[in-house]
Each structure stands twice: as C-alpha cells, then as structure tokens.
Design a protein around this motif. Structure first.
Motif, short mmCIF file in Angstrom:
data_model
loop_
_atom_site.label_atom_id
_atom_site.label_comp_id
_atom_site.label_asym_id
_atom_site.label_seq_id
_atom_site.Cartn_x
_atom_site.Cartn_y
_atom_site.Cartn_z
N ASP A 57 0.82 -1.22 0.00
CA ASP A 57 0.00 0.00 0.00
C ASP A 57 0.85 1.26 0.00
O ASP A 57 1.94 1.29 0.58
CB ASP A 57 -0.92 0.02 1.23
CG ASP A 57 -1.87 -1.16 1.27
OD1 ASP A 57 -2.80 -1.18 0.45
OD2 ASP A 57 -1.67 -2.06 2.11
N LEU A 58 0.32 2.30 -0.62
CA LEU A 58 0.92 3.62 -0.57
C LEU A 58 0.40 4.35 0.66
O LEU A 58 -0.80 4.37 0.92
CB LEU A 58 0.57 4.41 -1.84
CG LEU A 58 1.16 3.86 -3.13
CD1 LEU A 58 0.60 4.63 -4.33
CD2 LEU A 58 2.68 3.96 -3.11
N MET A 59 1.31 4.94 1.42
CA MET A 59 0.96 5.61 2.66
C MET A 59 1.02 7.13 2.47
O MET A 59 1.97 7.66 1.89
CB MET A 59 1.91 5.18 3.78
CG MET A 59 2.03 3.67 3.92
SD MET A 59 0.47 2.83 4.24
CE MET A 59 0.22 3.25 5.96
N SER A 60 0.01 7.81 2.98
CA SER A 60 -0.12 9.25 2.80
C SER A 60 -0.41 9.92 4.13
O SER A 60 -0.44 9.28 5.19
CB SER A 60 -1.26 9.55 1.81
OG SER A 60 -1.04 8.94 0.56
N CYS A 61 -0.63 11.23 4.06
CA CYS A 61 -1.14 12.01 5.19
C CYS A 61 -2.51 12.57 4.81
O CYS A 61 -2.83 12.72 3.62
CB CYS A 61 -0.22 13.18 5.53
SG CYS A 61 1.47 12.72 5.98
N ILE A 62 -3.32 12.88 5.80
CA ILE A 62 -4.55 13.65 5.57
C ILE A 62 -4.47 14.91 6.42
O ILE A 62 -4.04 14.87 7.58
CB ILE A 62 -5.83 12.84 5.86
CG1 ILE A 62 -5.73 12.10 7.20
CG2 ILE A 62 -6.14 11.87 4.75
CD1 ILE A 62 -6.99 11.32 7.54
N VAL A 63 -4.89 16.02 5.82
CA VAL A 63 -4.73 17.34 6.43
C VAL A 63 -6.10 17.97 6.64
O VAL A 63 -6.93 17.98 5.72
CB VAL A 63 -3.85 18.25 5.54
CG1 VAL A 63 -3.63 19.60 6.20
CG2 VAL A 63 -2.52 17.58 5.22
N ARG A 64 -6.32 18.50 7.84
CA ARG A 64 -7.60 19.13 8.16
C ARG A 64 -7.79 20.38 7.32
O ARG A 64 -6.92 21.24 7.26
CB ARG A 64 -7.66 19.48 9.66
CG ARG A 64 -9.04 19.87 10.15
CD ARG A 64 -9.10 19.83 11.67
NE ARG A 64 -8.25 20.84 12.28
CZ ARG A 64 -8.66 22.07 12.60
NH1 ARG A 64 -9.91 22.43 12.39
NH2 ARG A 64 -7.82 22.92 13.16
N ASN A 65 -8.93 20.48 6.68
CA ASN A 65 -9.22 21.59 5.77
C ASN A 65 -10.07 22.64 6.47
O ASN A 65 -11.28 22.70 6.30
CB ASN A 65 -9.93 21.07 4.51
CG ASN A 65 -10.09 22.14 3.45
OD1 ASN A 65 -9.32 23.11 3.42
ND2 ASN A 65 -11.09 22.00 2.59
#
Length: 242
Positions: A204-212
């Motif tokens: 799997d590709l791992m990412s970040c999620i950022v609060r908008n």
C-alpha cells in the motif's frame, strides 16, 4: 487613542494564532523505524522526521500527540488534530470528509511472519484454525474475511514490536508486520533469533490527511508534500533508517 491598545491586542492575538503548532497524531502502537516513543513522547523515527520537516516547511512547529489508535478518530472529529500521517484509505472504516489527502510519501508491504523460513510462500488461507499475531486496532484487509469466518483468530498486542516479541516467544506461530518494522526488529536480534517473511499480504501507498479549516495552512502543507516528493526528501528520510 483608546483604539490603539485594542488594535495592538488584536494583532498580537492574530500572530499567536498563526504561530500555533501543527498537531500531528501519533499512534502509540507504532514501532521503529516508523516512530520511537519514550515516556509517552515521540522522540525519533521516520514519521518524527517527516512531520517535523513538514511543519518546518510551512513555518510552524510540530506537536506530536501520542495516543491509542482507538482515540484518533474521536480526536479528529473534534478538530483537535491537524495532520494524520501513515495512513491509506483502505485502512479507514470511518469518514474523514473534513480532511484532504496528500500525495503518498512511502510504500508499505504487510507480510506474514514466522520463526522459520518456509519452503515456499505460505499464505494465510493455508493456516485454518491458527492464531495470528496482530496489533490491537489495526485493520488487515487481506485477513479480515478470514477473521470474520473464524478461519483464523486474532491475537492482539499493544504494539508492533510486542507482536514480534510474542512470535519469538512461541505465543503463536505466525504474525503480521510491515516490512520495515520486521527489518528493524531483525537488525537487533542475534542470527539464531531472526524472524522470516513467509508471504506478502498487502502492498500500500501511505499518505497524510490534512484538516481543511481556516486555522490550518492546508494547501501549503499539501504543496509542501508534493515538493518534498519531487525533491527526493521522502527517500532521504527513509534512507536514514535502512
């Protein structure tokens, strides 16, 4: 004249708000080389370096909040976390509509681990009735149907490191680990006690999620991730822990 102190106060409050640290979630069940946790504080590792570098890119300080994985969703819903890294959409069972996904920063392989080298690739479907060492709260897409049917049994430990410790101690015969944690674990074991990859369970590709939200430099953070990827900074961070 009385307006001057009010203007100064307002400007001061605005500067203070801009300088608020970025709040990153750190799951206490992670292990090196992803994160080192000492006395409840994150002190090193791939994600430590990544998150501090990302905050620096947008002129903020990084505040790494260590917490149980089960609490992360609650904290995010309340808007108390700005960035969550080391995640893939397939791992999430809940909605994060108020967050935006970044570009991936690394690839992760989940592998089935055993104490001895198997003669050939050994797949979980070949192990009916076995207990499998897993991390509490982690989701394993390849294994979830087998757990649900009772073909395999989860044996949870609090951290990835403890999962491998229990495997080495013969608490079960097989466990799940990501490839980087397994390599790091084996690096610190004598040759006769190293663990083996039996087969690949996921890649799997791992990412970040950022609060908008207005109080978060969302687009700056997402653009910084793109630049870090283009400039090879992700690879540079990963290379420190190989």
């Amino acid at each position: 004249m009385r307006l001057l102190p009010l203007i100064v106060l307002a400007l001061s409050a605005h500067v203070t708000a801009e300088e608020r640290p970025l709040r990153f979630s750190v799951t206490e069940s992670w292990a090196m080389p992803m994160i080192r946790i000492e006395n409840g504080q994150a002190t090193g590792g791939i994600l430590y370096d990544l998150q501090h570098r990302l905050a620096q890119k947008v002129g903020r300080r990084a505040e790494l909040q260590v917490m149980p994985r089960m609490r992360v969703q609650q904290i995010m819903v309340r808007g108390e976390i700005d960035v969550r890294c080391y995640v893939n959409p397939a791992f999430l069972q809940e909605s994060h509509y108020q967050y935006i996904w970044s570009v991936p920063f690394m690839n992760q392989r989940d592998v089935l681990v055993s104490r001895s080298q198997p003669p050939q690739d050994l797949h979980p479907e070949q192990l009916p009735g076995h207990a499998i060492g897993t991390v509490l709260g982690f989701t394993y897409p390849r294994l979830e149907p087998l757990f649900a049917r009772g073909d395999l049994r989860r044996d949870d430990a609090r951290t990835q490191h403890l999962v491998l410790d229990k495997l080495l101690a013969h608490r079960y015969d097989y466990a799940v680990s990501n490839d980087k944690s397994l390599e790091w674990y084996n690096r610190h074991q004598p040759p006769g006690q190293r663990l083996y990859e039996s087969s690949e369970l996921g890649n799997d590709l791992m990412s970040c999620i950022v609060r908008n939200e207005p109080d978060v430099p969302t687009m700056q953070l997402l653009r910084a991730m793109v630049r870090m990827k283009e400039d090879g900074e992700f690879d540079e961070i990963l290379s420190r822990y190989r």
